[in-house]
Design a protein around this motif. Structure first.
Motif, PDB file in Angstrom:
ATOM      1  N   TYR A 205       4.360 -22.080 -26.100  1.00 12.24           N
ATOM      2  CA  TYR A 205       4.192 -22.450 -24.695  1.00 12.24           C
ATOM      3  C   TYR A 205       5.455 -22.067 -23.931  1.00 12.24           C
ATOM      4  N   LEU A 226       0.701 -21.898 -21.123  1.00 11.09           N
ATOM      5  CA  LEU A 226       0.424 -21.127 -22.333  1.00 11.09           C
ATOM      6  C   LEU A 226       1.169 -19.804 -22.281  1.00 11.09           C
ATOM      7  N   CYS A 278      -0.675 -25.329 -24.772  1.00  8.55           N
ATOM      8  CA  CYS A 278      -1.572 -24.577 -25.664  1.00  8.55           C
ATOM      9  C   CYS A 278      -2.909 -25.266 -25.902  1.00  8.55           C
TER      10      CYS A 278
END
Length: 300
Positions: A205, A226, A278
């Motif tokens: 991330y 992300l 994520c």
């Protein structure tokens, strides 16, 4: 077959500690959150007591957080945990691995010896040499040896008045045994948290800054997103975490105009970045991993 009893060393009430304890309880039916401030080491009986619970009788202990902030006292707590490891309790991550990362200098030296690229760094006891490093690098981050989430760090630049620089350096030295000075690197407003579980890549991330702070930490108003790394970047993270043999960790990586560099490797790693950036349950994956490791050893 009896299910393993696994305790979580952490900060009671903190989300990352409690969610890990929740995930373990769902798997094993046992829950214990251990505050190291409330632990008593009984050397005459080889017990490490937390209330009525003897940690030496557990099948495993996960060290999620050894203390609220890093300090020399945290190293004493690691010795407590190391004692029960020697008595046969499986500890995740091992106290030896964690101990290398409580003090910023020992962690930096391990990365340097492992050939991991880092920002240019100078360490000295001399105020004059520290001042010279500021002038040589132009812009630096003065970092406490015991610190997390950028707490206590301060940016210094060569265009500041010398008397001001000396004042800051003098105040820093009163709290630290050494000057740890790292050249600032040009970021694009973010840095990366690359997560590893059992030495295997889990996810990455990015921490994106709020533009009002020189650092990107969530503590300073940043947020998670992300990030999809290249294989080369994953290998850099793998190389960095391999210097410490941690059960679960996050490698902090910066993408600079001179290539990627590693800021640090976390002694404990975080779950929130993986969850919010994520959309992955790192706490659940860690609990699964630990239970599997203990069962494989044949403790239960």
């Amino acid at each position: 077959m009896n299910k393993p009893k696994i305790g979580v060393v952490g900060i009671p009430g903190k989300w990352s500690t409690e969610v890990l304890a929740d995930r373990l309880e769902a798997l094993t039916g046992f829950r214990a959150v251990i505050d190291m401030a409330e632990v008593e080491l009984r050397l005459d009986t080889n017990q490490l007591m937390h209330g009525d619970l003897d940690l030496a009788q557990l099948d495993g202990v996960i060290v999620k957080k050894i203390s609220e902030v890093y300090a020399p006292s945290a190293e004493d707590r690691i010795l407590f945990i190391s004692h029960i490891e020697k008595l046969g309790v499986q500890v995740f991550s091992s106290p030896e691995a964690i101990g290398k990362l409580i003090n910023r200098l020992s962690g930096t030296l391990a990365l340097q010896q492992g050939g991991v690229p880092m920002p240019k760094t100078r360490v000295t006891e001399s105020l004059d040499q520290a001042l010279a490093a500021v002038y040589e690098f132009g812009s630096v981050i003065l970092k406490p040896l015991y610190s997390t989430k950028a707490r206590g760090m301060e940016m210094l630049t060569a265009d500041q008045d010398e008397s001001e620089l000396r004042q800051v350096l003098t105040a820093y030295r009163e709290q630290n045994s050494l000057y740890y000075i790292q050249q600032t690197v040009k970021l694009d407003g973010r840095d990366l948290g690359m997560v590893f579980l059992g030495g295997e890549y889990f996810c990455t991330y990015s921490r994106v800054g709020n533009k009002d702070s020189w650092n990107t930490t969530i503590h300073s108003g940043g947020h998670y997103e992300l990030f999809e790394p290249t294989e080369e970047l994953i290998e850099l993270g793998r190389k960095a975490q391999a210097c410490f043999d941690l059960s679960f960790t996050t490698v902090d990586i910066a993408l600079t105009d001179q290539g990627p560099v590693v800021f640090e490797v976390s002694a404990f790693g975080g779950f929130k970045g993986a969850l919010e950036g994520c959309e992955l349950d790192a706490a659940g994956a860690y609990a699964d991993y630990v239970v599997a490791q203990i069962n494989q050893r044949g403790v239960v």
